[in-house]
Design a protein around this motif. Structure first.
Motif, PDB file in Angstrom:
ATOM      1  N   ALA A   1      -4.950 -56.031  11.254  1.00 15.15           N
ATOM      2  CA  ALA A   1      -5.823 -55.627  10.965  1.00 15.15           C
ATOM      3  C   ALA A   1      -5.279 -54.380  10.086  1.00 15.15           C
ATOM      4  O   ALA A   1      -4.304 -53.680  10.044  1.00 15.15           O
ATOM      5  CB  ALA A   1      -6.099 -55.030  12.185  1.00 15.15           C
ATOM      6  N   THR A   2      -6.651 -54.586   9.108  1.00 17.51           N
ATOM      7  CA  THR A   2      -6.893 -53.668   8.175  1.00 17.51           C
ATOM      8  C   THR A   2      -8.117 -52.577   7.977  1.00 17.51           C
ATOM      9  O   THR A   2      -8.948 -53.199   8.383  1.00 17.51           O
ATOM     10  CB  THR A   2      -6.880 -54.905   7.154  1.00 17.51           C
ATOM     11  OG1 THR A   2      -5.948 -55.292   6.702  1.00 17.51           O
ATOM     12  CG2 THR A   2      -6.774 -53.381   5.618  1.00 17.51           C
ATOM     13  N   TYR A   3      -7.666 -51.150   7.659  1.00 19.09           N
ATOM     14  CA  TYR A   3      -8.856 -50.414   7.468  1.00 19.09           C
ATOM     15  C   TYR A   3      -8.201 -49.983   6.719  1.00 19.09           C
ATOM     16  O   TYR A   3      -7.835 -48.972   5.687  1.00 19.09           O
ATOM     17  CB  TYR A   3      -9.392 -49.364   8.718  1.00 19.09           C
ATOM     18  CG  TYR A   3     -10.014 -48.716   8.912  1.00 19.09           C
ATOM     19  CD1 TYR A   3     -10.484 -48.431   9.030  1.00 19.09           C
ATOM     20  CD2 TYR A   3      -9.696 -46.862   8.494  1.00 19.09           C
ATOM     21  CE1 TYR A   3     -11.904 -48.048   9.081  1.00 19.09           C
ATOM     22  CE2 TYR A   3     -10.413 -45.991   8.210  1.00 19.09           C
ATOM     23  CZ  TYR A   3     -10.893 -46.155   8.704  1.00 19.09           C
ATOM     24  OH  TYR A   3     -12.639 -45.200   8.586  1.00 19.09           O
ATOM     25  N   GLU A   4      -9.863 -49.751   5.593  1.00 18.69           N
ATOM     26  CA  GLU A   4     -10.277 -49.175   4.430  1.00 18.69           C
ATOM     27  C   GLU A   4     -10.857 -48.388   4.330  1.00 18.69           C
ATOM     28  O   GLU A   4     -12.040 -48.480   5.048  1.00 18.69           O
ATOM     29  CB  GLU A   4     -10.534 -50.478   3.338  1.00 18.69           C
ATOM     30  CG  GLU A   4      -9.874 -51.223   3.366  1.00 18.69           C
ATOM     31  CD  GLU A   4     -10.381 -52.040   1.675  1.00 18.69           C
ATOM     32  OE1 GLU A   4     -10.561 -51.722   0.431  1.00 18.69           O
ATOM     33  OE2 GLU A   4      -9.218 -53.686   2.049  1.00 18.69           O
ATOM     34  N   PHE A   5     -10.522 -46.980   4.144  1.00 22.19           N
ATOM     35  CA  PHE A   5     -11.562 -45.790   3.720  1.00 22.19           C
ATOM     36  C   PHE A   5     -11.353 -44.922   2.786  1.00 22.19           C
ATOM     37  O   PHE A   5     -10.638 -45.356   2.194  1.00 22.19           O
ATOM     38  CB  PHE A   5     -11.159 -45.147   5.044  1.00 22.19           C
ATOM     39  CG  PHE A   5      -9.685 -44.417   4.353  1.00 22.19           C
ATOM     40  CD1 PHE A   5      -9.751 -43.394   3.668  1.00 22.19           C
ATOM     41  CD2 PHE A   5      -8.417 -44.923   5.167  1.00 22.19           C
ATOM     42  CE1 PHE A   5      -7.752 -42.965   3.293  1.00 22.19           C
ATOM     43  CE2 PHE A   5      -7.616 -44.579   4.846  1.00 22.19           C
ATOM     44  CZ  PHE A   5      -6.886 -44.038   3.827  1.00 22.19           C
ATOM     45  N   SER A   6     -12.961 -44.634   2.358  1.00 21.75           N
ATOM     46  CA  SER A   6     -13.325 -43.382   1.259  1.00 21.75           C
ATOM     47  C   SER A   6     -13.827 -42.630   1.793  1.00 21.75           C
ATOM     48  O   SER A   6     -15.121 -42.345   2.644  1.00 21.75           O
ATOM     49  CB  SER A   6     -14.178 -44.591   0.379  1.00 21.75           C
ATOM     50  OG  SER A   6     -14.834 -43.811  -0.216  1.00 21.75           O
ATOM     51  N   GLY A   7     -13.101 -41.535   1.631  1.00 21.54           N
ATOM     52  CA  GLY A   7     -13.216 -39.654   2.630  1.00 21.54           C
ATOM     53  C   GLY A   7     -13.972 -38.361   1.541  1.00 21.54           C
ATOM     54  O   GLY A   7     -14.280 -39.227   0.077  1.00 21.54           O
ATOM     55  N   ASN A   8     -13.864 -37.343   2.082  1.00 20.90           N
ATOM     56  CA  ASN A   8     -14.150 -36.882   1.515  1.00 20.90           C
ATOM     57  C   ASN A   8     -13.070 -36.199   0.346  1.00 20.90           C
ATOM     58  O   ASN A   8     -11.857 -37.208   0.175  1.00 20.90           O
ATOM     59  CB  ASN A   8     -14.980 -35.204   2.209  1.00 20.90           C
ATOM     60  CG  ASN A   8     -13.430 -35.237   2.992  1.00 20.90           C
ATOM     61  OD1 ASN A   8     -12.760 -35.065   2.708  1.00 20.90           O
ATOM     62  ND2 ASN A   8     -14.567 -34.470   3.748  1.00 20.90           N
ATOM     63  N   GLY A   9     -13.078 -35.217  -0.209  1.00 19.48           N
ATOM     64  CA  GLY A   9     -11.937 -34.725  -1.656  1.00 19.48           C
ATOM     65  C   GLY A   9     -11.381 -34.420  -0.182  1.00 19.48           C
ATOM     66  O   GLY A   9      -9.853 -33.856  -0.835  1.00 19.48           O
ATOM     67  N   SER A  10     -11.113 -33.865   1.174  1.00 17.81           N
ATOM     68  CA  SER A  10      -9.937 -33.754   1.598  1.00 17.81           C
ATOM     69  C   SER A  10      -8.544 -34.883   2.443  1.00 17.81           C
ATOM     70  O   SER A  10      -7.925 -34.992   3.035  1.00 17.81           O
ATOM     71  CB  SER A  10     -10.613 -33.282   3.375  1.00 17.81           C
ATOM     72  OG  SER A  10     -10.860 -31.578   2.897  1.00 17.81           O
ATOM     73  N   VAL A  11     -10.079 -35.898   2.669  1.00 14.51           N
ATOM     74  CA  VAL A  11      -9.299 -36.952   3.242  1.00 14.51           C
ATOM     75  C   VAL A  11      -8.751 -38.447   2.044  1.00 14.51           C
ATOM     76  O   VAL A  11      -7.849 -39.148   2.310  1.00 14.51           O
ATOM     77  CB  VAL A  11     -10.165 -38.367   3.996  1.00 14.51           C
ATOM     78  CG1 VAL A  11      -9.590 -39.019   4.776  1.00 14.51           C
ATOM     79  CG2 VAL A  11     -10.663 -37.069   5.382  1.00 14.51           C
ATOM     80  N   GLY A  12      -9.653 -38.283   1.002  1.00 16.30           N
ATOM     81  CA  GLY A  12      -9.606 -39.328  -0.029  1.00 16.30           C
ATOM     82  C   GLY A  12     -10.140 -40.695   0.369  1.00 16.30           C
ATOM     83  O   GLY A  12     -10.719 -40.373   1.255  1.00 16.30           O
ATOM     84  N   ALA A  13      -8.977 -41.523  -0.251  1.00 19.20           N
ATOM     85  CA  ALA A  13      -9.285 -42.899  -0.246  1.00 19.20           C
ATOM     86  C   ALA A  13      -7.988 -43.943  -0.011  1.00 19.20           C
ATOM     87  O   ALA A  13      -7.187 -43.497  -0.983  1.00 19.20           O
ATOM     88  CB  ALA A  13     -10.366 -43.501  -1.420  1.00 19.20           C
ATOM     89  N   GLY A  14      -8.215 -44.872   0.258  1.00 16.75           N
ATOM     90  CA  GLY A  14      -7.008 -45.566   1.132  1.00 16.75           C
ATOM     91  C   GLY A  14      -7.451 -46.788   1.851  1.00 16.75           C
ATOM     92  O   GLY A  14      -8.208 -47.180   2.177  1.00 16.75           O
ATOM     93  N   LYS A  15      -5.598 -48.041   2.131  1.00 16.32           N
ATOM     94  CA  LYS A  15      -5.663 -48.696   2.778  1.00 16.32           C
ATOM     95  C   LYS A  15      -5.189 -48.716   3.904  1.00 16.32           C
ATOM     96  O   LYS A  15      -4.207 -47.913   3.981  1.00 16.32           O
ATOM     97  CB  LYS A  15      -6.137 -50.086   2.627  1.00 16.32           C
ATOM     98  CG  LYS A  15      -5.686 -51.336   2.934  1.00 16.32           C
ATOM     99  CD  LYS A  15      -5.340 -52.080   1.994  1.00 16.32           C
ATOM    100  CE  LYS A  15      -5.285 -53.668   2.707  1.00 16.32           C
ATOM    101  NZ  LYS A  15      -5.428 -54.740   1.834  1.00 16.32           N
ATOM    102  N   LEU A  16      -5.391 -48.939   5.151  1.00 22.03           N
ATOM    103  CA  LEU A  16      -4.349 -48.662   6.378  1.00 22.03           C
ATOM    104  C   LEU A  16      -4.091 -49.569   7.057  1.00 22.03           C
ATOM    105  O   LEU A  16      -5.175 -50.833   7.019  1.00 22.03           O
ATOM    106  CB  LEU A  16      -3.982 -48.034   7.958  1.00 22.03           C
ATOM    107  CG  LEU A  16      -4.399 -47.924   8.751  1.00 22.03           C
ATOM    108  CD1 LEU A  16      -2.778 -46.349   7.839  1.00 22.03           C
ATOM    109  CD2 LEU A  16      -4.559 -46.841   9.783  1.00 22.03           C
ATOM    110  N   GLU A  17      -2.481 -50.692   7.404  1.00 27.66           N
ATOM    111  CA  GLU A  17      -2.599 -52.019   7.459  1.00 27.66           C
ATOM    112  C   GLU A  17      -1.455 -51.984   8.735  1.00 27.66           C
ATOM    113  O   GLU A  17      -0.414 -51.569   8.621  1.00 27.66           O
ATOM    114  CB  GLU A  17      -2.180 -52.824   6.709  1.00 27.66           C
ATOM    115  CG  GLU A  17      -2.467 -54.470   7.181  1.00 27.66           C
ATOM    116  CD  GLU A  17      -1.522 -54.989   6.102  1.00 27.66           C
ATOM    117  OE1 GLU A  17      -1.843 -56.505   5.953  1.00 27.66           O
ATOM    118  OE2 GLU A  17      -1.376 -54.530   4.856  1.00 27.66           O
ATOM    119  N   ILE A  18      -1.945 -52.997  10.116  1.00 27.92           N
ATOM    120  CA  ILE A  18      -0.903 -52.874  11.076  1.00 27.92           C
ATOM    121  C   ILE A  18       0.117 -54.274  10.732  1.00 27.92           C
ATOM    122  O   ILE A  18      -0.354 -54.894  10.315  1.00 27.92           O
ATOM    123  CB  ILE A  18      -1.388 -53.143  12.564  1.00 27.92           C
ATOM    124  CG1 ILE A  18      -2.713 -52.310  12.527  1.00 27.92           C
ATOM    125  CG2 ILE A  18      -0.687 -53.268  13.395  1.00 27.92           C
ATOM    126  CD1 ILE A  18      -3.807 -52.097  13.552  1.00 27.92           C
TER     127      ILE A  18
END
Length: 98
Positions: free
Chosen positions: A1-18
């Protein structure tokens, strides 16, 4: 499973993959950050039965770039993300105990 995210300046952006999941004992993931700076880390949750409860350990590891090593000279990374880890584990505990 994969989750891509794009947050605010505190979180940033990226991808999380099991990448691995062993029922009732371990979940391993790759965390690839794009913003605020690129980083590739390994995230692991390990679960250890302890009587009628379970000890959960959340760890993150990875290589540091030259700039990352310089940043670590001035910022304590455990202090920067430790609170988030503690809050996440507390949230997990609350959900599991419902």
């Amino acid at each position: 499973a994969t989750y891509e995210f794009s947050g605010n300046g505190s979180v940033g952006a990226g991808k999380l993959e099991i990448t691995e999941a062993s029922p009732s004992s371990r979940v391993a993931m790759n965390l690839n950050m794009i913003k605020p700076m690129e980083a590739n880390n390994r995230v692991e949750f390990t679960l250890e039965p302890q009587g009628d409860s379970t000890k959960v350990t959340w760890a993150m590891s990875g290589e540091s770039s030259y700039i990352g090593k310089i940043v670590c000279l001035f910022f304590n990374m455990d202090a920067m993300v430790g609170g988030d880890f503690e809050a996440g584990l507390a949230s997990l505990k609350a959900v599991a105990e419902r």
